[in-house]
Design an enzyme around this catalytic site. Structure first.
Site, PDB file in Angstrom:
ATOM      1  N   LYS A 182     -47.779   6.510 -27.684  1.00 28.77           N
ATOM      2  CA  LYS A 182     -49.000   6.527 -26.884  1.00 28.77           C
ATOM      3  C   LYS A 182     -50.139   5.790 -27.574  1.00 28.77           C
ATOM      4  O   LYS A 182     -50.946   5.123 -26.918  1.00 28.77           O
ATOM      5  CB  LYS A 182     -49.397   7.967 -26.560  1.00 28.77           C
ATOM      6  CG  LYS A 182     -48.399   8.649 -25.630  1.00 28.77           C
ATOM      7  CD  LYS A 182     -48.819  10.051 -25.263  1.00 28.77           C
ATOM      8  CE  LYS A 182     -47.793  10.707 -24.356  1.00 28.77           C
ATOM      9  NZ  LYS A 182     -47.669  10.027 -23.066  1.00 28.77           N
ATOM     10  N   LYS A 277     -37.984   9.285 -17.076  1.00 28.18           N
ATOM     11  CA  LYS A 277     -38.226  10.644 -16.602  1.00 28.18           C
ATOM     12  C   LYS A 277     -39.312  10.669 -15.545  1.00 28.18           C
ATOM     13  O   LYS A 277     -40.275   9.908 -15.618  1.00 28.18           O
ATOM     14  CB  LYS A 277     -38.619  11.516 -17.787  1.00 28.18           C
ATOM     15  CG  LYS A 277     -38.586  12.999 -17.494  1.00 28.18           C
ATOM     16  CD  LYS A 277     -38.859  13.777 -18.756  1.00 28.18           C
ATOM     17  CE  LYS A 277     -38.882  15.262 -18.475  1.00 28.18           C
ATOM     18  NZ  LYS A 277     -39.198  16.046 -19.673  1.00 28.18           N
ATOM     19  N   LYS A 280     -45.974  12.713 -14.387  1.00 31.97           N
ATOM     20  CA  LYS A 280     -47.287  12.715 -13.745  1.00 31.97           C
ATOM     21  C   LYS A 280     -48.066  11.443 -14.051  1.00 31.97           C
ATOM     22  O   LYS A 280     -48.903  11.003 -13.266  1.00 31.97           O
ATOM     23  CB  LYS A 280     -48.110  13.911 -14.244  1.00 31.97           C
ATOM     24  CG  LYS A 280     -47.606  15.274 -13.832  1.00 31.97           C
ATOM     25  CD  LYS A 280     -48.525  16.330 -14.414  1.00 31.97           C
ATOM     26  CE  LYS A 280     -48.094  17.738 -14.043  1.00 31.97           C
ATOM     27  NZ  LYS A 280     -49.041  18.744 -14.576  1.00 31.97           N
TER      28      LYS A 280
END
Length: 413
Positions: A182, A277, A280
């Site tokens: 990230k 996957k 959100k």
């Protein structure tokens, strides 16, 4: 799970938890020192000592005392309120919480403190937190069996995180894969410290409640390993005889939690990429089915989802990840076995199967959506549930936190 899901759950069969252990690499120096090897005592309850006075004689035998019911093991889990709760969150986690309520002491919380580690909409946070709590209840979480609360409503989470941070080597955090991924996407200049220390807060979430078992997916194994290492490190540094000298009971400060690994098939993948996957944070809403999507939206997303050009339908073909994912979703929402789904769908074309899948998802989500609307309509009921859950969680958390403060040498409040 992605970072949106604290964990994925597993209903245990008759196998003992020890057969499912994921062993972390806790440095051997914590346990090889002969001086400290016996510091961690068994905290079993001992029977009261016998009185020296002779018992009164009775003409009839005394009834045997009924045994105390065994204490239930404790599980904690939660989901971030950012974004919409989707089918992957539900099938991989929330749906599996329901049977666990009858077996374990369960605490399910909305991890709003984790939600601010990345950029977020401040005006939407409280609304999304209530929505997520209502979805928990709509999916079948029973507040007579489980506690439901908001993470930030129990201040001990943040306090324990700070105490744990003081004993967390920076190297342990730098090795976290999710942080590396990230921070690479955001750029080092824009990464907040909270993204680096996120696993310490997760450790606080787990250790605060003396959790016995923690449901984890593949992408959270490393974070649970850190939690176990921190529990071992704090027990070594401040537990045992050291804690007793500070006025405590001695022994281990924290339980070292064990993992529960979800069964294969609980990992739901994206509708636009069978190798990624369902998330959100994915930019396209087309990649996921949200639990509150209207039926026409569900049908349209399934109609447009990515497929392949192979004939028939089959599980476990590495060249057909989308086919395997959609069959898995159908299996989970229909309640059928893998063998039943294989036999039913093996000769179907994509058009026929997509219609079947969309109808099954819509039917499965309909009662959840109806119950959700009822809960959201009665805001006082939802507020009461969250207050009661936070009160119970605080009682457990404060007991742990007070022990940690004592063991670490702080002046009593």
């Amino acid at each position: 799970m992605s970072r949106s899901a604290f964990s994925h759950l597993l209903v245990l069969s008759n196998a003992s938890p020890s057969s499912l252990l994921y062993r972390p690499r806790i440095p051997s120096r914590f346990f090889n020192n002969r001086r400290h090897r016996h510091n961690f005592k068994c905290l079993c309850t001992l029977p009261p000592s016998q009185s020296n006075e002779a018992p009164l004689q009775s003409s009839s035998p005394s009834p045997s005392p009924s045994p105390s019911p065994p204490l239930k093991k404790r599980i904690v889990s939660g989901i971030q309120p950012t974004g919409s709760v989707h089918l992957g969150n539900y099938l991989g986690a929330i749906k599996n919480w329901i049977p666990l309520q009858d077996v374990y002491e369960t605490l399910f919380f909305i991890v709003d403190l984790h939600a601010i580690t990345l950029p977020y909409d401040a005006q939407e946070l409280s609304k999304a937190t209530r929505t997520t709590a209502a979805i928990y209840l709509a999916c079948g979480v029973d507040v007579s069996k489980a506690s439901v609360f908001v993470q930030s409503h129990v201040r001990a989470h943040v306090e324990l995180m700070w105490l744990l941070s003081s004993a967390t080597p920076i190297g342990w955090l730098n090795r976290m894969i999710q942080f590396k991924e990230k921070s690479r996407k955001m750029g080092d200049e824009n990464v907040g410290v909270a993204l680096l220390t996120y696993p310490v807060l997760m450790a606080s979430d787990i250790l605060l409640y003396q959790s016995d078992l923690v449901p984890v997916g593949e992408d959270q194994k490393q974070h649970l390993e850190l939690t176990r290492e921190l529990a071992g490190r704090l027990n070594f540094l401040y537990g045992g005889r050291k804690w007793k000298k500070m006025g405590g009971r001695g022994g281990a400060i924290f339980k070292v939690p064990e993992p529960l690994i979800p069964p294969s098939g609980a990992r739901v993948m994206s509708l636009s990429d069978g190798l990624s996957k369902m998330s959100k944070s994915a930019p396209s809403d087309q990649s996921r089915i949200n639990l509150l999507d209207p039926k026409d939206v569900v049908a349209n997303k399934i109609k447009r989802c990515k497929t392949d050009s192979y004939p028939g339908m089959e599980f476990d073909n590495p060249d057909r990840p989308e086919c395997n994912n959609l069959l898995t979703i159908y299996q989970l929402v229909s309640g059928k076995t893998k063998e039943e789904v294989s036999q039913e769908c093996q000769d179907m074309n994509w058009g026929t199967f997509k219609t079947l899948l969309a109808d099954s998802i819509i039917d499965h989500l309909h009662p959840i959506q109806v119950r959700y609307e009822e809960i959201m309509y009665d805001s006082a009921y939802l507020d009461r549930i969250l207050v009661e859950g936070a009160t119970k969680a605080t009682n457990i958390a404060d007991a742990t936190l007070n022990n940690v403060y004592q063991a670490m040498g702080f002046l009593k409040r």
